[in-house]
Every structure is written in structure tokens, then in C-alpha cells.
Scaffold this motif. Structure first.
Motif, PDB file in Angstrom:
ATOM      1  N   ALA A   1      -5.860  -8.526  -7.900  1.00 36.68           N
ATOM      2  CA  ALA A   1      -6.949  -7.877  -7.660  1.00 36.68           C
ATOM      3  C   ALA A   1      -6.810  -6.315  -7.002  1.00 36.68           C
ATOM      4  CB  ALA A   1      -8.289  -7.865  -7.979  1.00 36.68           C
ATOM      5  N   GLY A   2      -5.209  -6.185  -6.849  1.00 37.78           N
ATOM      6  CA  GLY A   2      -4.740  -5.281  -5.939  1.00 37.78           C
ATOM      7  C   GLY A   2      -5.141  -4.846  -4.627  1.00 37.78           C
ATOM      8  N   VAL A   3      -3.803  -4.278  -3.953  1.00 38.21           N
ATOM      9  CA  VAL A   3      -4.015  -4.396  -2.214  1.00 38.21           C
ATOM     10  C   VAL A   3      -5.519  -3.531  -1.369  1.00 38.21           C
ATOM     11  CG1 VAL A   3      -2.807  -1.565  -2.556  1.00 38.21           C
ATOM     12  CG2 VAL A   3      -2.878  -3.284  -0.668  1.00 38.21           C
TER      13      VAL A   3
ATOM     14  N   TYR B   1       1.073  -0.950   0.035  1.00 42.19           N
ATOM     15  CA  TYR B   1       0.027  -0.251  -0.011  1.00 42.19           C
ATOM     16  C   TYR B   1       0.925   1.246   0.028  1.00 42.19           C
ATOM     17  CZ  TYR B   1      -3.635   3.479   1.820  1.00 42.19           C
ATOM     18  OH  TYR B   1      -4.837   4.086   1.596  1.00 42.19           O
ATOM     19  N   ALA B   2       1.932   1.210   0.816  1.00 40.84           N
ATOM     20  CA  ALA B   2       3.354   1.937   1.074  1.00 40.84           C
ATOM     21  C   ALA B   2       3.292   2.645  -0.233  1.00 40.84           C
ATOM     22  CB  ALA B   2       3.476   2.324   1.645  1.00 40.84           C
ATOM     23  N   ARG B   3       3.847   2.003  -0.737  1.00 38.09           N
ATOM     24  CA  ARG B   3       4.428   1.548  -2.316  1.00 38.09           C
ATOM     25  C   ARG B   3       3.958   1.634  -3.850  1.00 38.09           C
ATOM     26  NH1 ARG B   3       7.376  -2.993  -4.528  1.00 38.09           N
ATOM     27  NH2 ARG B   3       5.468  -4.024  -4.911  1.00 38.09           N
ATOM     28  N   ASP B   4       3.018   0.714  -3.875  1.00 32.24           N
ATOM     29  CA  ASP B   4       1.770   1.459  -4.747  1.00 32.24           C
ATOM     30  C   ASP B   4       1.352   2.003  -5.131  1.00 32.24           C
ATOM     31  OD1 ASP B   4       4.213  -0.657  -5.908  1.00 32.24           O
ATOM     32  OD2 ASP B   4       2.065  -2.343  -5.439  1.00 32.24           O
ATOM     33  N   VAL B   5       0.152   2.207  -3.442  1.00 29.35           N
ATOM     34  CA  VAL B   5      -0.678   3.328  -3.437  1.00 29.35           C
ATOM     35  C   VAL B   5      -0.454   4.636  -3.392  1.00 29.35           C
ATOM     36  CG1 VAL B   5      -3.356   3.234  -2.469  1.00 29.35           C
ATOM     37  CG2 VAL B   5      -2.378   1.490  -3.386  1.00 29.35           C
ATOM     38  N   LEU B   6       0.201   5.444  -2.196  1.00 29.43           N
ATOM     39  CA  LEU B   6       1.050   5.950  -1.819  1.00 29.43           C
ATOM     40  C   LEU B   6       1.768   6.332  -1.930  1.00 29.43           C
ATOM     41  CD1 LEU B   6       0.451   6.121   1.863  1.00 29.43           C
ATOM     42  CD2 LEU B   6      -1.133   6.243   0.201  1.00 29.43           C
ATOM     43  N   GLY B   7       2.494   5.790  -3.603  1.00 34.45           N
ATOM     44  CA  GLY B   7       3.153   5.931  -4.574  1.00 34.45           C
ATOM     45  C   GLY B   7       4.979   6.406  -3.278  1.00 34.45           C
ATOM     46  N   GLY B   8       5.074   5.585  -1.767  1.00 35.61           N
ATOM     47  CA  GLY B   8       6.104   6.120  -0.514  1.00 35.61           C
ATOM     48  C   GLY B   8       7.306   4.763  -0.939  1.00 35.61           C
ATOM     49  N   ASP B   9       8.008   4.982   0.359  1.00 38.99           N
ATOM     50  CA  ASP B   9       9.440   4.124   0.480  1.00 38.99           C
ATOM     51  C   ASP B   9       9.036   3.617   1.460  1.00 38.99           C
ATOM     52  OD1 ASP B   9       9.989   6.399   1.879  1.00 38.99           O
ATOM     53  OD2 ASP B   9      11.517   7.259   0.953  1.00 38.99           O
ATOM     54  N   ALA B  10      10.070   2.956   2.035  1.00 35.23           N
ATOM     55  CA  ALA B  10      10.074   2.679   3.555  1.00 35.23           C
ATOM     56  C   ALA B  10      10.388   3.716   4.803  1.00 35.23           C
ATOM     57  CB  ALA B  10      11.602   1.820   3.869  1.00 35.23           C
ATOM     58  N   ARG B  11      10.031   4.480   4.493  1.00 36.15           N
ATOM     59  CA  ARG B  11      10.101   5.354   5.113  1.00 36.15           C
ATOM     60  C   ARG B  11       8.278   5.788   6.051  1.00 36.15           C
ATOM     61  NH1 ARG B  11      13.172  10.691   3.625  1.00 36.15           N
ATOM     62  NH2 ARG B  11      13.022   9.671   1.511  1.00 36.15           N
TER      63      ARG B  11
ATOM     64  N   ALA C   1      -4.685   8.898   4.778  1.00 32.94           N
ATOM     65  CA  ALA C   1      -4.199   7.717   5.565  1.00 32.94           C
ATOM     66  C   ALA C   1      -4.195   7.292   6.619  1.00 32.94           C
ATOM     67  CB  ALA C   1      -3.196   6.985   4.123  1.00 32.94           C
ATOM     68  N   LEU C   2      -3.082   8.006   6.720  1.00 27.57           N
ATOM     69  CA  LEU C   2      -2.343   7.770   8.363  1.00 27.57           C
ATOM     70  C   LEU C   2      -3.212   8.227   9.560  1.00 27.57           C
ATOM     71  CD1 LEU C   2       0.484  10.641   8.043  1.00 27.57           C
ATOM     72  CD2 LEU C   2       0.884   8.286   8.660  1.00 27.57           C
ATOM     73  N   PRO C   3      -3.985   8.900  10.046  1.00 29.61           N
ATOM     74  CA  PRO C   3      -6.004   9.202  10.607  1.00 29.61           C
ATOM     75  C   PRO C   3      -6.955   7.681  10.336  1.00 29.61           C
ATOM     76  CG  PRO C   3      -6.114  11.213   8.885  1.00 29.61           C
ATOM     77  CD  PRO C   3      -4.390  10.190   9.249  1.00 29.61           C
ATOM     78  N   LEU C   4      -6.315   7.077   9.065  1.00 30.84           N
ATOM     79  CA  LEU C   4      -7.173   5.690   9.466  1.00 30.84           C
ATOM     80  C   LEU C   4      -7.005   4.815   9.763  1.00 30.84           C
ATOM     81  CD1 LEU C   4      -8.201   6.192   5.726  1.00 30.84           C
ATOM     82  CD2 LEU C   4      -9.960   6.578   7.615  1.00 30.84           C
TER      83      LEU C   4
END
Length: 418
Positions: free
Chosen positions: A377-379, A253-263, A317-320
């Protein structure tokens, strides 16, 4: 002078030592959790591999956790915990060496995860049932809540530190620091005063398959015939399978949906930890454990997962994730407290092993299902399905709860099994 009820368990020296050791060790544990998930994702790029890792680590709890309950009721708990923590230290050290020497392959992670799972199958029920021996029945509810608080305080710090440390020093550093953190727990056990413990009467360890199965059956029968315990365990177990799969879904979710990394992954897990800590502190402060709180937790968890399935922005996403973390502890700590305060002493380890089996042991099933749905089907689909099942389970639990005249509150156990 009596201590405030929110910290009553700290009046016991042995518990203060235990809690302090856990504070250090659990930060390391959460660092390893994040690092291990990111390592597997780096090695494979496959969300299903994360599900397999979770299955490797928690299948032993599912298969052998009930036997761990027999051990908890039969062997000296403090000595048993020294062994389990020492083995966990060695496993973390081995994984760190494999990573830093660049020899690590995904099958190494799977194998070490199985080893840790075997340790946890014994450690979890023994550690849970050891709490009452440190503080007595009168303070056990507060001790359970304070344990949840330290677990989730570490859940805030550990993932955030791991995310930063991976970027600065590499994944291996997390495993080495986790190995070092076990020293704090071992020191805490060594410094405890045996004379201040309140050991339960231990059962005789059966030496035949029939005898062991008979001892397991006593705990299972008690849980089945006690409506409050039965409904709490069933609700927690189904929701855990469906919706408590953060270690599998959140890296993707962090990598593919939010476009983030390990942080990003680390901060998501830390946000969940903040929610969990707030839940634990509410319970420590006197929030009455009841089945209503378990059902509320299931409802909140399902709602948060469904919302996350359509959210693509980190700031939302963070408050959820905080809501998700709150709900997990509302369910788990309440179920734990219901068991601790209702089950007779001689059955506590075995009934708590059912709790650890349905809570932690559900991960192999849920992790593989969630990983498979995410791969196909995706995260987002995996999160939505988990949330829908959690909401459905909460709805069924509400109908069952209405038939209970006490409203699902705590009824203290007698000292005997009856």
C-alpha cells in the motif's frame, strides 16, 4: 570537588574508557546500518527485502536474547564483551570484502545479518548490565543517559557521513571503517583497571535445559510482578513493533516519497539522531525517569509517524524525524534506567535481557509488517498504521498509569532479590 550531576559517571576512569570506545565504534555501527540498508535496496529494489534483512538481524535477539541475560548474570562481563566485539569486527570485514569484490548477493547480507544478530543477543544484555559494574548504583542513571547520548551523537554523525561516503567512495568503505572502529572498543576494554570494577555476584551457570529455563523464569517473574517495569516493557515493546522501523521504511521514504538518494536517507537518520541526542542529554541533566516520560514518548512517536505519512517535502520531514528520535530515546533510556535502578543486582542481566528483547527483538516482527504494508500500500500507509498503533498504546498506558499511586516513578531496589 564533586562533578556536576550531568557528567557524574565520568568520575569513573573505566567508564570514561568505555564511553570513548563506544563513541568511535558507534559512528561505525551507524555507518554500516545506513550502508547495509542502501545495499539491500540497491540489490533488490524491494522494501520487503529491507524487512527481511531487519528480521534476519534481530530475530536472534528475539529468540535468544533472554538466554543472553543468563550469560550476563553468569560470566565475566568484560571478557564476554571482548569476544562479542571481536566477532562483530570480523563480520563487518567480511561484508566489506564481498562488496568491494562485487561478489555480494542479497543472501550474503541476510546470512551476515543473522550472525550479527546472534552476537547481539549476548552482547546487548551483557553490555547494558556491565554499566553498573563500572560506576556503581549511585551513578548508573547518569551513565545510562550518557550512553544514550553517545549512541545518538553517533547516530547524527554516522548516517550523514555514510550518505556522503557512499556517493564518494562506495558502500564498501562504510563496512571497512566500521570494522576498524571496533579496535577502539577492544582497546578500551584492555585498558580498564579490573580492581576498580564492582562486579556483581555471579550466578552459577546451569548445565541443563530445566536449570536454564528456571533461571530465565526468575527474571520474567520479577518483571511480571513489578508494575512499573511491566508497564514500561509492554508499552515499549508494542510501540517498538509498530513504530520503530526506520531502517526498513526510511530508505524507501527517502527515495520514493521525497525523491532523494542515499544522502537524503543519511540526513533523515541524522535528524532522528539529533532528536535522540537532545532526549538523552535531558535525561543526563536530571530529568526524572518515570512511566509518564515513557507514555509521552509513545505519544510523540505516534504523532510524528502520522505526520510523516502525509509529508512529501524534505525540509518538513527533517524536524519530524527529530521528534521521532526524541521519542524513541525518551522511551528506551527511561525504561533502561527504571530497570537499572530498581532490579536487584543478581537479576539485572536477566531483566535487562527482557528490555533488549522487546526493544531490539521487536524489529523482526515490526520490520516484516512495515515492509509488507509498504510493498502493498505504500510507505505512507505503513507510517500511518505504525503511528496509529503507537497513539493507541499510549492511550491505554495512560489509563493504567492513573491506577499507580506513585505515578510510575523509580523505587530503588534492595540488594537482594527478595
Amino acid at each position: 570537588m564533586s562533578r556536576p550531576s550531568a557528567v557524574a559517571a565520568f568520575g569513573h576512569r573505566n567508564f570514561r574508557l568505555f564511553w570513548s570506545g563506544q563513541l568511535v565504534s558507534l559512528v561505525g555501527t551507524w555507518m554500516q546500518t545506513v550502508a547495509q540498508s542502501w545495499l539491500v535496496l540497491t540489490l533488490t529494489g524491494d522494501p520487503l527485502a529491507l524487512g527481511i534483512t531487519a528480521a534476519c538481524q534481530f530475530t536472534p535477539v528475539l529468540l535468544f536474547g533472554l538466554f543472553g541475560g543468563v550469560i550476563a548474570d553468569a560470566l565475566p562481563k568484560r571478557r564476554t564483551l571482548v569476544v562479542t566485539q571481536a566477532v562483530s569486527l570480523i563480520l563487518a570485514l567480511v561484508l566489506g570484502v564481498l562488496v568491494i569484490t562485487r561478489a555480494v548477493e542479497v543472501w550474503h547480507v541476510y546470512l551476515l545479518a543473522v550472525g550479527l544478530g546472534l552476537v547481539n543477543a549476548v552482547d546487548m544484555p551483557v553490555r547494558q548490565s556491565f554499566v553498573v559494574e563500572m560506576v556503581g548504583r549511585e551513578d548508573v542513571a547518569n551513565a545510562v543517559a550518557l550512553n544514550s547520548a553517545v549512541f545518538n551523537g553517533a547516530r547524527i554523525v554516522g548516517p550523514a557521513v555514510a550518505g556522503l561516503l557512499i556517493g564518494a567512495a562506495g558502500i564498501a568503505a562504510c563496512f571497512f571503517l566500521n570494522a576498524l572502529s571496533y579496535v577502539a572498543v577492544l582497546a578500551a576494554y584492555a585498558l580498564m583497571r579490573a580492581g576498580e570494577l564492582r562486579p556483581a555476584v555471579r550466578i552459577a551457570m546451569a548445565h541443563t535445559v530445566r536449570g536454564v529455563l528456571g533461571q530465565l523464569g526468575e527474571g520474567l517473574r520479577y518483571a511480571r510482578r513489578t508494575p512499573v517495569i511491566r508497564l514500561a516493557l509492554l508499552t515499549l515493546g508494542i510501540v517498538a513493533v509498530a513504530g520503530m522501523n526506520s531502517s526498513v521504511l526510511m530508505p524507501v521514504y527517502a527515495r520514493d516519497v521525497l525523491g532523494g538518494d542515499a544522502r537524503t536517507f543519511g540526513f533523515l537518520m541524522a535528524a532522528s539522531g539529533i532528536g535522540s541526542l537532545s532526549s538523552a542529554l535531558l535525561i543526563a541533566g536530571g530529568l526524572r525517569p518515570s512511566l509518564k516520560l515513557v507514555v509521552l514518548g509513545a505519544t510523540a512517536l505516534g504523532t510524528a509517524l502520522v505526520a510523516l505519512s502525509i509529508v512529501h517535502v524534505t525540509v518538513v520531514a527533517l524536524p519530524l524525524m527529530m521528534v521521532l528520535g526524541w521519542s524513541v530515546i525518551a522511551m528506551a533510556a527511561t525504561t533502561n534506567t527504571l530497570i537499572q535502578t530498581t532490579v536487584p543486582d543478581e537479576l539485572r542481566g536477566r531483566v535487562l535481557s527482557i528490555f533488549t528483547t522487546v526493544f531490539a527483538g521487536s524489529t523482526p516482527i515490526g520490520g516484516l509488517i512495515a515492509g509488507s504494508i509498504a510493498a502493498l500500500a505504500g510507505v505512507g500507509a505503513a507510517l500511518f498504521v505504525g503511528g496509529a498503533v503507537a497513539l493507541g498504546t499510549a492511550g491505554v498506558a495512560v489509563t493504567r498509569l492513573r491506577t499507580m499511586p506513585s505515578g510510575g516513578g523509580v523505587r530503588p531496589a534492595s540488594q537482594g532479590a527478595g
